[in-house]
Design a protein around this motif. Structure first.
Motif, short mmCIF file in Angstrom:
data_model
loop_
_atom_site.label_atom_id
_atom_site.label_comp_id
_atom_site.label_asym_id
_atom_site.label_seq_id
_atom_site.Cartn_x
_atom_site.Cartn_y
_atom_site.Cartn_z
N GLN A 140 42.08 22.61 55.53
CA GLN A 140 41.75 21.45 54.69
C GLN A 140 41.34 20.28 55.60
O GLN A 140 42.04 19.96 56.55
CB GLN A 140 42.96 21.04 53.85
CG GLN A 140 42.75 19.80 53.01
CD GLN A 140 41.68 19.99 51.96
OE1 GLN A 140 41.67 20.97 51.24
NE2 GLN A 140 40.75 19.05 51.88
N GLN A 141 40.23 19.65 55.28
CA GLN A 141 39.80 18.46 56.02
C GLN A 141 40.53 17.24 55.46
O GLN A 141 40.53 17.02 54.26
CB GLN A 141 38.29 18.24 55.87
CG GLN A 141 37.77 16.97 56.50
CD GLN A 141 37.88 16.97 58.01
OE1 GLN A 141 37.27 17.77 58.69
NE2 GLN A 141 38.66 16.06 58.57
N PHE A 142 41.16 16.48 56.32
CA PHE A 142 41.82 15.22 55.96
C PHE A 142 41.08 14.07 56.62
O PHE A 142 40.58 14.22 57.75
CB PHE A 142 43.28 15.20 56.43
CG PHE A 142 44.17 16.19 55.73
CD1 PHE A 142 44.89 15.82 54.61
CD2 PHE A 142 44.29 17.50 56.21
CE1 PHE A 142 45.71 16.74 53.96
CE2 PHE A 142 45.11 18.41 55.57
CZ PHE A 142 45.82 18.03 54.45
N VAL A 143 41.04 12.93 55.95
CA VAL A 143 40.48 11.71 56.53
C VAL A 143 41.54 10.62 56.41
O VAL A 143 41.93 10.25 55.30
CB VAL A 143 39.18 11.27 55.83
CG1 VAL A 143 38.66 9.97 56.44
CG2 VAL A 143 38.12 12.36 55.94
N LEU A 144 42.00 10.13 57.54
CA LEU A 144 42.97 9.04 57.56
C LEU A 144 42.25 7.74 57.28
O LEU A 144 41.28 7.39 57.95
CB LEU A 144 43.65 8.99 58.94
CG LEU A 144 44.68 7.89 59.13
CD1 LEU A 144 45.87 8.09 58.20
CD2 LEU A 144 45.13 7.86 60.58
N ASN A 145 42.72 7.02 56.30
CA ASN A 145 42.10 5.79 55.87
C ASN A 145 42.65 4.59 56.64
O ASN A 145 43.83 4.58 57.03
CB ASN A 145 42.36 5.60 54.37
CG ASN A 145 41.30 4.82 53.68
OD1 ASN A 145 40.23 4.57 54.20
ND2 ASN A 145 41.61 4.40 52.47
N HIS A 146 41.85 3.58 56.84
CA HIS A 146 42.24 2.29 57.39
C HIS A 146 43.00 2.39 58.71
O HIS A 146 43.96 1.66 58.96
CB HIS A 146 43.07 1.50 56.39
CG HIS A 146 42.42 1.29 55.06
ND1 HIS A 146 41.06 1.16 54.91
CD2 HIS A 146 42.94 1.22 53.81
CE1 HIS A 146 40.78 1.00 53.63
NE2 HIS A 146 41.90 1.04 52.93
N CYS A 147 42.57 3.30 59.56
CA CYS A 147 43.14 3.44 60.91
C CYS A 147 44.62 3.79 60.92
O CYS A 147 45.31 3.58 61.92
CB CYS A 147 42.95 2.16 61.73
SG CYS A 147 41.26 1.63 61.92
#
Length: 148
Positions: free
Chosen positions: A20-27
């Motif tokens: 699963q690709q995750f994207v961490l938001n706002h650093c």
């Protein structure tokens, strides 16, 4: 979106779902700006970045630094890029919310100044290419906001 105290848990989640690709938001929300708080954030971010299936969106930095300056944003941006590399980091504005503390041009221009020493290809990846790839945007989209 997670806070520094949750970065280790986010790393466990990403490890549990390696496809699963995750994207961490706002650093990763560097909200605690004292030296100890920033060290917790740096350590947690580095741990999460060990997961190849996690990317980072460098966005809304002014939410956690209302009296921001270019020099207060620079180490945050550079640490994100250092941890995640040129292939898993991308810029985002978080507008209109970020407009509470800075204009779009101020945020965008800060990113341009901070990355001025990077190659054109590296800048293109951060400002457009990585987001297009990770979010699977239309290949016909144009990187119209690349630095000149």
């Amino acid at each position: 979106m997670v806070f520094p105290r949750q970065l280790a848990e986010a790393a466990h989640l990403a490890a549990a779902f390696p496809d699963q690709q995750f994207v961490l938001n706002h650093c990763g929300s560097p909200i605690d700006r004292d030296p100890e708080g920033l060290q917790r954030w740096r350590d947690g971010l580095r741990r999460l970045a060990e997961r190849d299936n996690v990317a980072i969106k460098i966005s809304d930095l002014v939410a956690y630094d209302h009296d921001w300056t270019l020099e207060s944003l620079r180490p945050i941006v550079l640490h994100c890029i250092d941890c995640f590399g040129m292939k898993r980091a991308m810029f985002g504005s978080d507008f209109p919310v970020a407009g509470l503390h800075a204009s779009f041009n101020e945020v965008y221009d800060s990113f341009k100044v901070i990355t001025a020493d990077l190659s054109r290809d590296e800048q293109a990846a951060l400002f457009f290419g990585n987001a297009a790839r990770i979010y699977r945007l239309d290949a016909g989209s144009s990187p119209g906001l690349l630095p000149a």
